[in-house]
Design a protein around this motif. Sequence first.
Motif, PDB file in Angstrom:
ATOM      1  N   LEU A 146     -31.300   4.833 -57.016  1.00  0.00           N
ATOM      2  CA  LEU A 146     -31.776   3.631 -56.322  1.00  0.00           C
ATOM      3  C   LEU A 146     -31.905   3.890 -54.824  1.00  0.00           C
ATOM      4  CD1 LEU A 146     -32.576   0.800 -57.185  1.00  0.00           C
ATOM      5  CD2 LEU A 146     -30.244   0.044 -56.701  1.00  0.00           C
ATOM      6  N   THR A 147     -30.972   4.639 -54.254  1.00  0.00           N
ATOM      7  CA  THR A 147     -31.061   4.947 -52.820  1.00  0.00           C
ATOM      8  C   THR A 147     -32.260   5.832 -52.528  1.00  0.00           C
ATOM      9  OG1 THR A 147     -28.660   4.793 -52.646  1.00  0.00           O
ATOM     10  CG2 THR A 147     -29.814   5.863 -50.836  1.00  0.00           C
ATOM     11  N   LEU A 148     -32.493   6.840 -53.374  1.00  0.00           N
ATOM     12  CA  LEU A 148     -33.664   7.690 -53.188  1.00  0.00           C
ATOM     13  C   LEU A 148     -34.944   6.874 -53.277  1.00  0.00           C
ATOM     14  CD1 LEU A 148     -32.629  10.831 -55.280  1.00  0.00           C
ATOM     15  CD2 LEU A 148     -32.872  10.717 -52.805  1.00  0.00           C
ATOM     16  N   ARG A 161     -37.533  14.164 -61.656  1.00  0.00           N
ATOM     17  CA  ARG A 161     -37.463  15.624 -61.564  1.00  0.00           C
ATOM     18  C   ARG A 161     -36.173  16.074 -60.897  1.00  0.00           C
ATOM     19  NH1 ARG A 161     -43.200  15.268 -60.935  1.00  0.00           N
ATOM     20  NH2 ARG A 161     -43.029  14.988 -58.678  1.00  0.00           N
ATOM     21  N   ALA A 162     -35.731  15.331 -59.886  1.00  0.00           N
ATOM     22  CA  ALA A 162     -34.492  15.692 -59.201  1.00  0.00           C
ATOM     23  C   ALA A 162     -33.288  15.558 -60.125  1.00  0.00           C
ATOM     24  CB  ALA A 162     -34.309  14.815 -57.960  1.00  0.00           C
ATOM     25  N   PHE A 163     -33.336  14.608 -61.060  1.00  0.00           N
ATOM     26  CA  PHE A 163     -32.235  14.378 -61.991  1.00  0.00           C
ATOM     27  C   PHE A 163     -32.414  15.132 -63.308  1.00  0.00           C
ATOM     28  CE2 PHE A 163     -31.111  11.023 -59.156  1.00  0.00           C
ATOM     29  CZ  PHE A 163     -29.801  10.684 -59.427  1.00  0.00           C
ATOM     30  N   LEU A 164     -33.546  15.818 -63.457  1.00  0.00           N
ATOM     31  CA  LEU A 164     -33.836  16.577 -64.680  1.00  0.00           C
ATOM     32  C   LEU A 164     -33.860  15.664 -65.907  1.00  0.00           C
ATOM     33  CD1 LEU A 164     -31.518  19.670 -64.017  1.00  0.00           C
ATOM     34  CD2 LEU A 164     -33.878  19.340 -63.300  1.00  0.00           C
ATOM     35  N   VAL A 165     -34.475  14.474 -65.770  1.00  0.00           N
ATOM     36  CA  VAL A 165     -34.618  13.551 -66.899  1.00  0.00           C
ATOM     37  C   VAL A 165     -36.083  13.129 -66.997  1.00  0.00           C
ATOM     38  CG1 VAL A 165     -32.254  12.690 -66.684  1.00  0.00           C
ATOM     39  CG2 VAL A 165     -34.119  11.488 -65.514  1.00  0.00           C
ATOM     40  N   PRO A 166     -36.530  12.642 -68.177  1.00  0.00           N
ATOM     41  CA  PRO A 166     -37.911  12.169 -68.302  1.00  0.00           C
ATOM     42  C   PRO A 166     -38.182  10.973 -67.391  1.00  0.00           C
ATOM     43  CG  PRO A 166     -36.898  12.489 -70.462  1.00  0.00           C
ATOM     44  CD  PRO A 166     -35.801  12.596 -69.458  1.00  0.00           C
ATOM     45  N   TYR A 208     -25.440  12.640 -49.268  1.00  0.00           N
ATOM     46  CA  TYR A 208     -25.504  14.080 -49.548  1.00  0.00           C
ATOM     47  C   TYR A 208     -26.738  14.425 -50.377  1.00  0.00           C
ATOM     48  CZ  TYR A 208     -23.980  18.508 -51.750  1.00  0.00           C
ATOM     49  OH  TYR A 208     -23.904  19.790 -52.224  1.00  0.00           O
ATOM     50  N   LEU A 209     -26.982  13.646 -51.426  1.00  0.00           N
ATOM     51  CA  LEU A 209     -28.112  13.950 -52.299  1.00  0.00           C
ATOM     52  C   LEU A 209     -29.447  13.583 -51.658  1.00  0.00           C
ATOM     53  CD1 LEU A 209     -26.464  12.988 -55.673  1.00  0.00           C
ATOM     54  CD2 LEU A 209     -27.247  15.248 -55.014  1.00  0.00           C
ATOM     55  N   VAL A 210     -29.449  12.561 -50.803  1.00  0.00           N
ATOM     56  CA  VAL A 210     -30.671  12.260 -50.052  1.00  0.00           C
ATOM     57  C   VAL A 210     -31.010  13.441 -49.146  1.00  0.00           C
ATOM     58  CG1 VAL A 210     -31.639  10.799 -48.231  1.00  0.00           C
ATOM     59  CG2 VAL A 210     -30.434   9.751 -50.139  1.00  0.00           C
ATOM     60  N   TYR A 211     -29.973  13.999 -48.478  1.00  0.00           N
ATOM     61  CA  TYR A 211     -30.238  15.153 -47.618  1.00  0.00           C
ATOM     62  C   TYR A 211     -30.709  16.344 -48.455  1.00  0.00           C
ATOM     63  CZ  TYR A 211     -30.051  18.668 -44.048  1.00  0.00           C
ATOM     64  OH  TYR A 211     -30.432  19.665 -43.186  1.00  0.00           O
ATOM     65  N   ALA A 230     -33.792  13.484 -41.729  1.00  0.00           N
ATOM     66  CA  ALA A 230     -33.459  12.694 -40.538  1.00  0.00           C
ATOM     67  C   ALA A 230     -32.718  11.419 -40.916  1.00  0.00           C
ATOM     68  CB  ALA A 230     -34.737  12.359 -39.767  1.00  0.00           C
ATOM     69  N   GLU A 231     -33.150  10.768 -42.003  1.00  0.00           N
ATOM     70  CA  GLU A 231     -32.499   9.529 -42.423  1.00  0.00           C
ATOM     71  C   GLU A 231     -31.080   9.798 -42.898  1.00  0.00           C
ATOM     72  OE1 GLU A 231     -32.052   5.402 -43.355  1.00  0.00           O
ATOM     73  OE2 GLU A 231     -33.173   6.605 -41.909  1.00  0.00           O
ATOM     74  N   ALA A 232     -30.877  10.877 -43.661  1.00  0.00           N
ATOM     75  CA  ALA A 232     -29.528  11.205 -44.134  1.00  0.00           C
ATOM     76  C   ALA A 232     -28.601  11.502 -42.962  1.00  0.00           C
ATOM     77  CB  ALA A 232     -29.585  12.392 -45.090  1.00  0.00           C
ATOM     78  N   ILE A 233     -29.081  12.251 -41.972  1.00  0.00           N
ATOM     79  CA  ILE A 233     -28.255  12.555 -40.805  1.00  0.00           C
ATOM     80  C   ILE A 233     -27.964  11.286 -40.008  1.00  0.00           C
ATOM     81  CG2 ILE A 233     -28.249  13.744 -38.569  1.00  0.00           C
ATOM     82  CD1 ILE A 233     -29.692  16.065 -39.972  1.00  0.00           C
ATOM     83  N   ARG A 234     -28.970  10.431 -39.868  1.00  0.00           N
ATOM     84  CA  ARG A 234     -28.759   9.165 -39.153  1.00  0.00           C
ATOM     85  C   ARG A 234     -27.681   8.340 -39.842  1.00  0.00           C
ATOM     86  NH1 ARG A 234     -29.868   3.961 -38.883  1.00  0.00           N
ATOM     87  NH2 ARG A 234     -30.542   3.958 -41.045  1.00  0.00           N
TER      88      ARG A 234
END
Length: 427
Positions: A146-148, A161-166, A208-211, A230-234
């Motif tokens: 949801l955050t992504l 694709r990032a979660f390796l699910v359909p 962490y995962l957003v970065y 940039a958003e993750a660091i912010r």
Amino acid sequence: MTVPSTDRPAGHPPPDAPPAVTAEDVGRVFRSEYGRAVAILTRTLGSIDAAEDAVQEAFAAALRTWPQSGMPPSPPGWVITTARNSAIDRLRREATREERQAEAVLLDAQRQREEPTEEGAVRDDRLRLLFTCCHPALSSAARVALTLRLLGGLTTAEIARAFLVPEPTMAQRLVRAKAKIRDAGIPYRVPREADLPDRLRAVLAVVYLVYNEGWSASSGAELVREGLCAEAIRLGRLLAELMPDEPEAVGLLAMMLLLESRRAARTSPGGDLVLLAEQDRGRWDAALVAEGQQLVRQCLRRGRPGPYQVQAAINAVHSDAATAADTDWQQVLALYDQLLTLSPTPVVALHRAVAVAEVEGPAPALELVDHLDLAGYHVFHAVRADLLRRLGHRQEAAAAYEAALALGGNARERAFLERRRAGISAT
């Protein structure tokens, strides 16, 4: 003969014509501003779904109008104002009861009050949305997804694709998460100070995962999604300021800063991926290195190690080495041993195997890698291919590169893997 009225070549726009705006230009604004717009509209509308719909309609309008009218002076402001007006118009169209009409009037009044100070609310709004997405009532996977989606603006396909699910599985997961926020009445706010420690682990995991998605995009043409980094660091800076006595918040920020310090050196002038061992360390950002190392030392003094602090320490060891040959791989391996104890996951074990290869050689590392259950992870196959290549097992290495390529990745990673595979075939 007719003489042209100006000496400008035929077919060229007049000097004061706005630069042409393409779909790619709108896409860049979308990726950088989507999260901010959704956060602000969620506060205004009180509904994540309504905010998403309104922001998406605003960007659809941008695709229609900006190519003709040019980029507005403030694209984020244009998007937020258009989205808010769209939401108010929709409420008015759908108003079948007096309550709906009254709600639209209230929103209109709120818009007029907020517009002059719109930018001042940005920091708090995105932090509120982050804590809303990371509520304990949601599963860990749903929080990250949801955050992504909401803060990162990733598509459902990219998150899948990032979660390796359909993709349909991820779409259902996102719908259920937003429905749970709505039905459970999860508040759109930063929790009270007493509640912050219980929520911190989930929030840090999401940042962490957003970065990670920004640092190495799961798809697309570019290696890095700079807006996500940039958003993750912010957000990491905000969390470290909000909870300065939490060493894991400081450790996560240190890790991101040390990684970010290397970004300019990760690609060649032509845009090709450059591995850590081959990077020009003179291109690393010295200020970010110094800040990250100072935060690592701060964490070490506290003596309360956690996974993010250990990962920051690993990156600090790399940043200490003037050249790749100077890297203290024994120390890196010892830190990975500690990290594997704190976070015993196959992905950590895979990265530890890379350090084992530097200390003990590729054969012991390959034995470790072959026992990992990561067949759906393209990095697993890429690491395995490199170890096989170093051992001279060309056919097996080529097959491993093929397996990595079959699982996707961004265009820069894929081009790198294709070059490695071609190099094996040429020998």
